[in-house]
Design a protein around this motif. Structure first.
Motif, PDB file in Angstrom:
ATOM      1  N   THR A  41     -89.841  34.853  26.828  1.00 51.67           N
ATOM      2  CA  THR A  41     -89.386  34.062  25.689  1.00 51.67           C
ATOM      3  C   THR A  41     -89.853  34.720  24.399  1.00 51.67           C
ATOM      4  O   THR A  41     -90.723  35.598  24.397  1.00 51.67           O
ATOM      5  N   GLU A  71     -79.354  36.522  28.009  1.00 51.39           N
ATOM      6  CA  GLU A  71     -80.149  35.374  28.448  1.00 51.39           C
ATOM      7  C   GLU A  71     -80.494  35.499  29.923  1.00 51.39           C
ATOM      8  O   GLU A  71     -79.669  35.878  30.747  1.00 51.39           O
ATOM      9  N   HIS A  74     -83.561  30.264  32.925  1.00 55.35           N
ATOM     10  CA  HIS A  74     -84.602  29.513  32.234  1.00 55.35           C
ATOM     11  C   HIS A  74     -85.505  28.803  33.237  1.00 55.35           C
ATOM     12  O   HIS A  74     -85.037  28.236  34.225  1.00 55.35           O
ATOM     13  N   ARG A  80     -85.410  29.527  25.202  1.00 57.47           N
ATOM     14  CA  ARG A  80     -84.543  30.564  25.772  1.00 57.47           C
ATOM     15  C   ARG A  80     -85.363  31.744  26.264  1.00 57.47           C
ATOM     16  O   ARG A  80     -86.288  32.203  25.610  1.00 57.47           O
ATOM     17  N   ARG A  81     -85.005  32.238  27.439  1.00 60.11           N
ATOM     18  CA  ARG A  81     -85.641  33.427  27.998  1.00 60.11           C
ATOM     19  C   ARG A  81     -84.652  34.585  27.924  1.00 60.11           C
ATOM     20  O   ARG A  81     -83.453  34.407  28.113  1.00 60.11           O
TER      21      ARG A  81
END
Length: 213
Positions: A41, A71, A74, A80-81
């Motif tokens: 993140t 993305e 998650h 958001r990762r």
């Protein structure tokens, strides 16, 4: 080794905006961390880089805009990762040399690689001192600074040989639990002979006249 799907090849004419985006030092560092350590993140990357979450979040969005990252899955819905979309960025030196943006990017990327080597050396020394690696890693670890005399063709052949052998060994060790990430930084930088000054040239001519007399 890296397949074509894992390699991002940059073209100075087609990827002008992407090249400009990647010339920011923090973006190169963030991309490197995602490739090395896996999805993260903005907050996690902020802690690793000493930057604010707002700063890392902004630069991650820029990297995503130009398809360097995307993305990731998650862990929860709170933040958001991000993950790297490729394991390596490559380019043609000849193509990059044709534009100012290309030359700027290559220069910055090479200097970032040297910074990565310095940081990796410090981490390696700390890991070895702390006993995080067994004795079998002591002998093969190291840095070499050889200066062979080669033609352009031989230097090209050397790069190809290294790439081929690395692909072979990476495939062989892919499922071996003993395998570890190894920082392998190679350089092939031709250097011109030192230029003689006018005074040196004149002194050489004087010495020749004395020897002839």
């Amino acid at each position: 080794m890296d397949s074509d799907e894992q390699r991002r090849v940059l073209d100075p004419e087609r990827d002008t905006a992407a090249l400009k985006a990647l010339t920011h030092p923090l973006r190169i560092r963030l991309l490197g961390l995602l490739r090395q350590d896996g999805p993260a993140t903005a907050s996690e990357l902020a802690a690793r880089t000493g930057e604010s979450s707002a700063s890392t979040s902004y630069h991650l969005r820029v990297l995503a805009k130009y398809a360097f990252i995307g993305e990731a899955e998650h862990r929860d819905g709170r933040e958001r990762r991000w993950r790297a979309l490729h394991t390596v960025t490559s380019w043609s030196n000849e193509s990059m040399e044709s534009s100012a943006a290309g030359r700027a990017f290559v220069g910055l990327a090479r200097r970032r690689q040297i910074e990565h080597l310095e940081a990796s050396l410090a981490q390696h020394e700390a890991d070895m001192a702390a006993g995080r690696f067994g004795q079998e890693w002591v002998e093969p670890s190291g840095i070499s600074d050889l200066m062979p005399r080669l033609t352009a063709e031989s230097l090209t052949e050397l790069w190809e040989t290294i790439a081929g052998k690395l692909e072979e060994l990476t495939a062989r060790d892919a499922d071996d639990p003993r395998a570890r990430h190894v920082v392998l930084l190679t350089a092939g930088l031709p250097l011109a002979p030192p230029q003689r000054s006018e005074d040196d040239a004149a002194a050489g001519q004087d010495a020749s006249r004395e020897a002839d007399s």
